[in-house]
Motif scaffolding. Structure first.
Motif, PDB file in Angstrom:
ATOM      1  N   GLU A 136       0.837  -1.200   0.000  1.00  0.00           N
ATOM      2  CA  GLU A 136       0.000   0.000   0.000  1.00  0.00           C
ATOM      3  C   GLU A 136       0.876   1.255   0.000  1.00  0.00           C
ATOM      4  OE1 GLU A 136      -3.199   1.913   3.031  1.00  0.00           O
ATOM      5  OE2 GLU A 136      -3.510  -0.197   2.498  1.00  0.00           O
ATOM      6  N   GLY A 137       1.937   1.244   0.780  1.00  0.00           N
ATOM      7  CA  GLY A 137       2.864   2.366   0.805  1.00  0.00           C
ATOM      8  C   GLY A 137       3.555   2.555  -0.537  1.00  0.00           C
ATOM      9  N   VAL A 138       3.954   1.440  -1.156  1.00  0.00           N
ATOM     10  CA  VAL A 138       4.577   1.505  -2.478  1.00  0.00           C
ATOM     11  C   VAL A 138       3.618   2.139  -3.466  1.00  0.00           C
ATOM     12  CG1 VAL A 138       5.400   0.118  -4.430  1.00  0.00           C
ATOM     13  CG2 VAL A 138       6.179  -0.413  -2.123  1.00  0.00           C
ATOM     14  N   ALA A 139       2.360   1.707  -3.456  1.00  0.00           N
ATOM     15  CA  ALA A 139       1.369   2.245  -4.386  1.00  0.00           C
ATOM     16  C   ALA A 139       1.181   3.749  -4.177  1.00  0.00           C
ATOM     17  CB  ALA A 139       0.036   1.512  -4.230  1.00  0.00           C
ATOM     18  N   MET A 140       1.146   4.181  -2.921  1.00  0.00           N
ATOM     19  CA  MET A 140       0.974   5.607  -2.649  1.00  0.00           C
ATOM     20  C   MET A 140       2.165   6.405  -3.183  1.00  0.00           C
ATOM     21  SD  MET A 140       0.380   7.743   0.871  1.00  0.00           S
ATOM     22  CE  MET A 140       2.104   7.908   1.298  1.00  0.00           C
ATOM     23  N   TRP A 141       3.383   5.935  -2.913  1.00  0.00           N
ATOM     24  CA  TRP A 141       4.562   6.666  -3.370  1.00  0.00           C
ATOM     25  C   TRP A 141       4.724   6.597  -4.883  1.00  0.00           C
ATOM     26  CZ3 TRP A 141       7.553  10.269  -1.229  1.00  0.00           C
ATOM     27  CH2 TRP A 141       7.349  10.516   0.127  1.00  0.00           C
ATOM     28  N   GLN A 142       4.246   5.545  -5.519  1.00  0.00           N
ATOM     29  CA  GLN A 142       4.253   5.504  -6.979  1.00  0.00           C
ATOM     30  C   GLN A 142       3.292   6.551  -7.534  1.00  0.00           C
ATOM     31  OE1 GLN A 142       3.401   1.324  -7.583  1.00  0.00           O
ATOM     32  NE2 GLN A 142       5.555   0.875  -8.006  1.00  0.00           N
ATOM     33  N   ALA A 143       2.158   6.733  -6.868  1.00  0.00           N
ATOM     34  CA  ALA A 143       1.211   7.767  -7.285  1.00  0.00           C
ATOM     35  C   ALA A 143       1.813   9.161  -7.082  1.00  0.00           C
ATOM     36  CB  ALA A 143      -0.097   7.626  -6.508  1.00  0.00           C
ATOM     37  N   ILE A 144       2.535   9.344  -5.991  1.00  0.00           N
ATOM     38  CA  ILE A 144       3.219  10.625  -5.755  1.00  0.00           C
ATOM     39  C   ILE A 144       4.280  10.830  -6.831  1.00  0.00           C
ATOM     40  CG2 ILE A 144       4.784  11.861  -4.191  1.00  0.00           C
ATOM     41  CD1 ILE A 144       3.211  10.460  -1.871  1.00  0.00           C
ATOM     42  N   ALA A 145       5.017   9.770  -7.169  1.00  0.00           N
ATOM     43  CA  ALA A 145       6.048   9.860  -8.203  1.00  0.00           C
ATOM     44  C   ALA A 145       5.458  10.295  -9.538  1.00  0.00           C
ATOM     45  CB  ALA A 145       6.757   8.516  -8.359  1.00  0.00           C
ATOM     46  N   ALA A 146       4.290   9.771  -9.881  1.00  0.00           N
ATOM     47  CA  ALA A 146       3.650  10.145 -11.148  1.00  0.00           C
ATOM     48  C   ALA A 146       3.287  11.625 -11.153  1.00  0.00           C
ATOM     49  CB  ALA A 146       2.400   9.290 -11.369  1.00  0.00           C
ATOM     50  N   ARG A 147       2.786  12.115 -10.043  1.00  0.00           N
ATOM     51  CA  ARG A 147       2.423  13.535  -9.969  1.00  0.00           C
ATOM     52  C   ARG A 147       3.665  14.417  -9.936  1.00  0.00           C
ATOM     53  NH1 ARG A 147      -1.005  10.133  -8.780  1.00  0.00           N
ATOM     54  NH2 ARG A 147      -3.235  10.490  -9.019  1.00  0.00           N
ATOM     55  N   LEU A 148       4.710  13.959  -9.275  1.00  0.00           N
ATOM     56  CA  LEU A 148       5.965  14.708  -9.260  1.00  0.00           C
ATOM     57  C   LEU A 148       6.528  14.810 -10.670  1.00  0.00           C
ATOM     58  CD1 LEU A 148       8.218  16.077  -7.614  1.00  0.00           C
ATOM     59  CD2 LEU A 148       9.270  13.817  -7.382  1.00  0.00           C
ATOM     60  N   ALA A 149       6.472  13.732 -11.431  1.00  0.00           N
ATOM     61  CA  ALA A 149       6.954  13.754 -12.817  1.00  0.00           C
ATOM     62  C   ALA A 149       6.154  14.751 -13.642  1.00  0.00           C
ATOM     63  CB  ALA A 149       6.875  12.356 -13.428  1.00  0.00           C
ATOM     64  N   ARG A 150       4.832  14.742 -13.473  1.00  0.00           N
ATOM     65  CA  ARG A 150       3.990  15.705 -14.203  1.00  0.00           C
ATOM     66  C   ARG A 150       4.308  17.125 -13.780  1.00  0.00           C
ATOM     67  NH1 ARG A 150      -1.804  14.039 -13.383  1.00  0.00           N
ATOM     68  NH2 ARG A 150      -2.167  16.171 -14.019  1.00  0.00           N
ATOM     69  N   LEU A 151       4.503  17.323 -12.498  1.00  0.00           N
ATOM     70  CA  LEU A 151       4.833  18.642 -11.975  1.00  0.00           C
ATOM     71  C   LEU A 151       6.145  19.143 -12.583  1.00  0.00           C
ATOM     72  CD1 LEU A 151       4.164  20.867  -9.863  1.00  0.00           C
ATOM     73  CD2 LEU A 151       5.526  19.544  -8.248  1.00  0.00           C
ATOM     74  N   ARG A 152       7.138  18.275 -12.651  1.00  0.00           N
ATOM     75  CA  ARG A 152       8.449  18.651 -13.169  1.00  0.00           C
ATOM     76  C   ARG A 152       8.420  18.885 -14.674  1.00  0.00           C
ATOM     77  NH1 ARG A 152      12.463  18.003  -9.401  1.00  0.00           N
ATOM     78  NH2 ARG A 152      14.064  17.532 -10.933  1.00  0.00           N
ATOM     79  N   GLN A 153       7.385  18.377 -15.362  1.00  0.00           N
ATOM     80  CA  GLN A 153       7.214  18.604 -16.793  1.00  0.00           C
ATOM     81  C   GLN A 153       6.303  19.801 -17.059  1.00  0.00           C
ATOM     82  OE1 GLN A 153       5.676  14.859 -18.134  1.00  0.00           O
ATOM     83  NE2 GLN A 153       7.654  13.839 -18.008  1.00  0.00           N
ATOM     84  N   GLY A 154       5.941  20.503 -16.020  1.00  0.00           N
ATOM     85  CA  GLY A 154       5.088  21.675 -16.169  1.00  0.00           C
ATOM     86  C   GLY A 154       3.613  21.406 -16.027  1.00  0.00           C
TER      87      GLY A 154
END
Length: 72
Positions: free
Chosen positions: A40-58
Motif C-alpha cells: 500500500e505504501g509503495v502504491a501511494m509513493w508511486q502515485a506521488i512519483a507520477a504527480r511529481l513527474a507531471r509537476l516537473r514537466q510543467g
C-alpha cells in the motif's frame, strides 16, 4: 481534501523539500517500502512519483486526465 489533492500536496512538498533530488528521494522511499513488504505504501509513493513527474514537466493538478473537483 480529496485523495487526489493529498497526492498533489505530497508531490509539491517533496519537490519543495528535496528540489532536484526529489525523484531520487521518492525512488528510495519506494524501495524501502518494497523491501518492508508495504504494498500500500509503495502504491501511494508511486502515485506521488507520477504527480511529481507531471509537476516537473510543467503539469498542474487537474490537467492530463485527472478531473478537477466540481465547483459548487
Amino acid at each position: 481534501m480529496t485523495d487526489e489533492q493529498h497526492l498533489w500536496a505530497c508531490a509539491l512538498a517533496v519537490e519543495k523539500r528535496f528540489g532536484e533530488h526529489a525523484p531520487l528521494h521518492v525512488a528510495e522511499r519506494i524501495g524501502e517500502l518494497a523491501l518492508a513488504g508495504d504494498a500500500e505504501g509503495v502504491a501511494m509513493w508511486q502515485a506521488i512519483a507520477a504527480r511529481l513527474a507531471r509537476l516537473r514537466q510543467g503539469g498542474l493538478p487537474g490537467e492530463g486526465g485527472h478531473a478537477r473537483p466540481a465547483a459548487n
